[in-house]
Design a protein around this motif. Structure first.
Motif, mmCIF file in Angstrom:
data_model
loop_
_atom_site.group_PDB
_atom_site.id
_atom_site.type_symbol
_atom_site.label_atom_id
_atom_site.label_comp_id
_atom_site.label_asym_id
_atom_site.label_seq_id
_atom_site.Cartn_x
_atom_site.Cartn_y
_atom_site.Cartn_z
ATOM 1 N N HIS A 105 0.836 -1.208 0.000
ATOM 2 C CA HIS A 105 0.000 0.000 0.000
ATOM 3 C C HIS A 105 0.866 1.251 0.000
ATOM 4 O O HIS A 105 0.510 2.254 -0.614
ATOM 5 N N LEU A 106 1.991 1.197 0.700
ATOM 6 C CA LEU A 106 2.900 2.335 0.691
ATOM 7 C C LEU A 106 3.560 2.497 -0.667
ATOM 8 O O LEU A 106 3.791 3.615 -1.127
ATOM 9 N N GLU A 107 3.865 1.414 -1.337
ATOM 10 C CA GLU A 107 4.500 1.493 -2.646
ATOM 11 C C GLU A 107 3.538 2.023 -3.701
ATOM 12 O O GLU A 107 3.952 2.705 -4.639
ATOM 13 N N ASP A 108 2.245 1.735 -3.551
ATOM 14 C CA ASP A 108 1.263 2.211 -4.528
ATOM 15 C C ASP A 108 1.009 3.705 -4.407
ATOM 16 O O ASP A 108 0.579 4.335 -5.377
ATOM 17 N N GLY A 109 1.258 4.291 -3.240
ATOM 18 C CA GLY A 109 1.040 5.721 -3.051
ATOM 19 C C GLY A 109 -0.280 6.019 -2.371
ATOM 20 O O GLY A 109 -0.953 5.137 -1.816
ATOM 21 N N CYS A 110 -0.680 7.275 -2.430
ATOM 22 C CA CYS A 110 -1.917 7.716 -1.772
ATOM 23 C C CYS A 110 -3.128 7.208 -2.548
ATOM 24 O O CYS A 110 -3.210 7.410 -3.768
ATOM 25 N N PRO A 111 -4.118 6.567 -1.907
ATOM 26 C CA PRO A 111 -5.296 6.074 -2.639
ATOM 27 C C PRO A 111 -6.231 7.176 -3.124
ATOM 28 O O PRO A 111 -7.113 6.902 -3.936
ATOM 29 N N ILE A 112 -6.057 8.410 -2.647
ATOM 30 C CA ILE A 112 -6.958 9.500 -3.045
ATOM 31 C C ILE A 112 -6.433 10.213 -4.288
ATOM 32 O O ILE A 112 -7.155 10.373 -5.280
ATOM 33 N N CYS A 113 -5.164 10.644 -4.265
ATOM 34 C CA CYS A 113 -4.600 11.378 -5.406
ATOM 35 C C CYS A 113 -3.770 10.498 -6.331
ATOM 36 O O CYS A 113 -3.327 10.959 -7.385
ATOM 37 N N PHE A 114 -3.544 9.230 -5.960
ATOM 38 C CA PHE A 114 -2.797 8.264 -6.780
ATOM 39 C C PHE A 114 -1.365 8.725 -7.076
ATOM 40 O O PHE A 114 -0.807 8.387 -8.105
ATOM 41 N N PHE A 117 4.424 8.731 -2.465
ATOM 42 C CA PHE A 117 4.857 9.541 -1.329
ATOM 43 C C PHE A 117 6.288 10.017 -1.552
ATOM 44 O O PHE A 117 7.158 9.238 -1.944
ATOM 45 N N ALA A 118 6.528 11.301 -1.294
ATOM 46 C CA ALA A 118 7.856 11.897 -1.432
ATOM 47 C C ALA A 118 8.416 12.211 -0.045
ATOM 48 O O ALA A 118 7.732 12.087 0.978
ATOM 49 N N PHE A 119 9.687 12.629 -0.026
ATOM 50 C CA PHE A 119 10.351 12.882 1.248
ATOM 51 C C PHE A 119 9.722 14.062 1.979
ATOM 52 O O PHE A 119 9.635 14.062 3.197
ATOM 53 N N ASN A 120 9.274 15.079 1.248
ATOM 54 C CA ASN A 120 8.759 16.296 1.883
ATOM 55 C C ASN A 120 7.266 16.241 2.156
ATOM 56 O O ASN A 120 6.710 17.214 2.673
ATOM 57 N N ASP A 121 6.602 15.141 1.827
ATOM 58 C CA ASP A 121 5.157 15.038 2.027
ATOM 59 C C ASP A 121 4.836 14.738 3.491
ATOM 60 O O ASP A 121 5.577 14.016 4.169
ATOM 61 N N ILE A 122 3.708 15.292 3.941
ATOM 62 C CA ILE A 122 3.196 14.986 5.284
ATOM 63 C C ILE A 122 2.195 13.849 5.130
ATOM 64 O O ILE A 122 1.151 14.006 4.498
ATOM 65 N N VAL A 123 2.513 12.708 5.696
ATOM 66 C CA VAL A 123 1.719 11.491 5.522
ATOM 67 C C VAL A 123 1.105 11.130 6.858
ATOM 68 O O VAL A 123 1.720 11.295 7.922
ATOM 69 N N THR A 126 -4.213 5.871 9.458
ATOM 70 C CA THR A 126 -5.440 5.695 10.226
ATOM 71 C C THR A 126 -5.336 4.432 11.077
ATOM 72 O O THR A 126 -4.499 3.567 10.836
ATOM 73 N N ASN A 127 -6.216 4.326 12.063
ATOM 74 C CA ASN A 127 -6.181 3.145 12.931
ATOM 75 C C ASN A 127 -6.653 1.888 12.222
ATOM 76 O O ASN A 127 -6.454 0.783 12.730
ATOM 77 N N CYS A 128 -7.254 2.047 11.027
ATOM 78 C CA CYS A 128 -7.631 0.865 10.253
ATOM 79 C C CYS A 128 -6.510 0.397 9.342
ATOM 80 O O CYS A 128 -6.670 -0.596 8.618
ATOM 81 N N GLY A 129 -5.375 1.101 9.312
ATOM 82 C CA GLY A 129 -4.214 0.630 8.587
ATOM 83 C C GLY A 129 -4.077 1.160 7.182
ATOM 84 O O GLY A 129 -3.440 0.504 6.349
ATOM 85 N N HIS A 130 -4.637 2.334 6.868
ATOM 86 C CA HIS A 130 -4.505 2.932 5.545
ATOM 87 C C HIS A 130 -3.697 4.221 5.651
ATOM 88 O O HIS A 130 -3.798 4.947 6.641
ATOM 89 N N VAL A 131 -2.924 4.512 4.607
ATOM 90 C CA VAL A 131 -1.994 5.641 4.603
ATOM 91 C C VAL A 131 -2.413 6.616 3.510
ATOM 92 O O VAL A 131 -2.709 6.203 2.380
ATOM 93 N N TYR A 132 -2.441 7.907 3.837
ATOM 94 C CA TYR A 132 -2.845 8.955 2.898
ATOM 95 C C TYR A 132 -1.919 10.157 3.074
ATOM 96 O O TYR A 132 -1.234 10.293 4.096
ATOM 97 N N HIS A 133 -1.948 11.040 2.057
ATOM 98 C CA HIS A 133 -1.418 12.384 2.263
ATOM 99 C C HIS A 133 -2.341 13.125 3.227
ATOM 100 O O HIS A 133 -3.566 13.004 3.135
ATOM 101 N N GLN A 134 -1.766 13.893 4.113
ATOM 102 C CA GLN A 134 -2.593 14.602 5.090
ATOM 103 C C GLN A 134 -3.528 15.605 4.407
ATOM 104 O O GLN A 134 -4.705 15.717 4.779
#
Length: 328
Positions: A105-114, A117-123, A126-134
């Motif tokens: 899921h981390l390798e695929d990137g953000c599920p909202i903007c597709f 993730f970059a070094f300067n991004d704020i990530v 969630t408690n359900c185990g999904h990762v997004y850009h803030q």
């Protein structure tokens, strides 16, 4: 023989989500459960209408579910209470499960903007185990038409989020793997080339000849291109010098030719190309390239340009000017 008291105790019953017994008298809704249950149902119904905007005012979207005040139905135990804030150990377990089970899921990137993730991004996670850009998750929460706090992926309600740096470790690992693969590939190519040429010396000779020929061709083409650029540059300089000498040494007969040519054109200009006003009634001037302007317009243009080599506003040629009497 035992004596039994005449006052019989009522059977105590506990509500589905209640953690306290009904014997406590400090809470008024435990004295008359039916009345307070009806009040709680009325509050829940009114809140649902507010959430859908049917009463005129929409309820604001609450960003943090842990700060939500419990309703009467939640206090009575009829509904689940607001979620408690997760501890650091619980967040560590969530991140550990994400790394061990769903690292893709981390390798695929953000599920909202597709986007990855970059070094300067704020990530955030969630408690359900999904990762997004803030920013993406906050925008989703603002644009949520259901006015419910639900995860965009699994629709878990009242989720909690927290900033994470899992993507940094993943990016570091991927960059390290890329560097290692490039270095190993370069080393293996050198070893393979050395073994291959040691086994086939004639092919080594052909390889060296082809490389030298390609280098010679590149050098030759570069020299030819440089010579061509120099010739073009000198040619442009010669043309500009000739034009400047011609302009500086213009005689009266040459000015007459320019004027007759400008005034004798079939598509004769009747207005100044700068101000787009008629020539009649104003002082005009003609340039050596054969264009006519108002005297004030051309002088204003020259002040605006503020360069030594004044060029015609129409044809961009170096010019000298002369007054002319323009009659329709």
């Amino acid at each position: 023989m035992s004596l039994v008291s005449g006052n019989t105790t009522k059977k105590q019953t506990s509500l589905p989500f209640s953690n306290t017994s009904t014997s406590s008298t400090n809470k008024p809704y435990l004295q008359n459960e039916k009345l307070w249950t009806a009040v709680a149902f009325q509050q829940e119904f009114t809140e649902s209408l507010n959430n859908h905007g049917l009463l005129g005012k929409k309820k604001k979207f609450e960003q943090d579910p842990t700060k939500r005040k419990p309703t009467l139905s939640q206090k009575m135990g009829l509904k689940e209470p607001p979620p408690k804030k997760l501890t650091d150990s619980q967040w560590n377990n969530v991140e550990r499960n994400l790394v061990t089970n769903r690292l893709s899921h981390l390798e695929d990137g953000c599920p909202i903007c597709f986007e990855s993730f970059a070094f300067n991004d704020i990530v955030c996670i969630t408690n359900c185990g999904h990762v997004y850009h803030q920013n993406c998750l906050q925008s989703f929460e603002r644009c949520n038409i259901w006015r419910k706090r639900s995860c965009p992926m699994c629709r878990l309600e009242d989720y909690q989020r927290k900033e994470t740096k899992l993507h940094l470790s993943l990016l570091k690992n991927t960059c390290a793997l890329m560097v290692q693969s490039l270095c190993r590939g370069n080393v293996m190519r050198k070893i393979y080339r050395r073994l291959y040429f040691a086994k086939y010396p004639d092919r080594h000779e052909k390889y060296c000849v082809s490389k030298l020929s390609s280098i010679n061709e590149r050098l030759e083409s570069r020299v030819i291109q440089d010579e061509k650029n120099v010739d073009d540059f000198l040619k442009r300089i010669d043309e500009q010098v000739k034009q400047s000498l011609l302009i500086l040494n213009m005689q009266e007969d040459q000015w007459n030719k320019v004027e007759s040519k400008a005034l004798g054109r079939e598509e004769k200009d009747e207005e100044c190309p700068i101000c787009l006003c008629a020539f009649k009634g104003r002082k005009c001037t003609i340039t050596s390239c054969g264009h006519i302007f108002h005297e004030k317009c051309l002088s204003s243009f020259e002040k605006f340009i503020e360069s030594k080599n004044q060029k015609c506003p129409v044809c961009r040629q170096i010019y000298v000017k002369k007054p002319i009497s323009f009659d329709e």
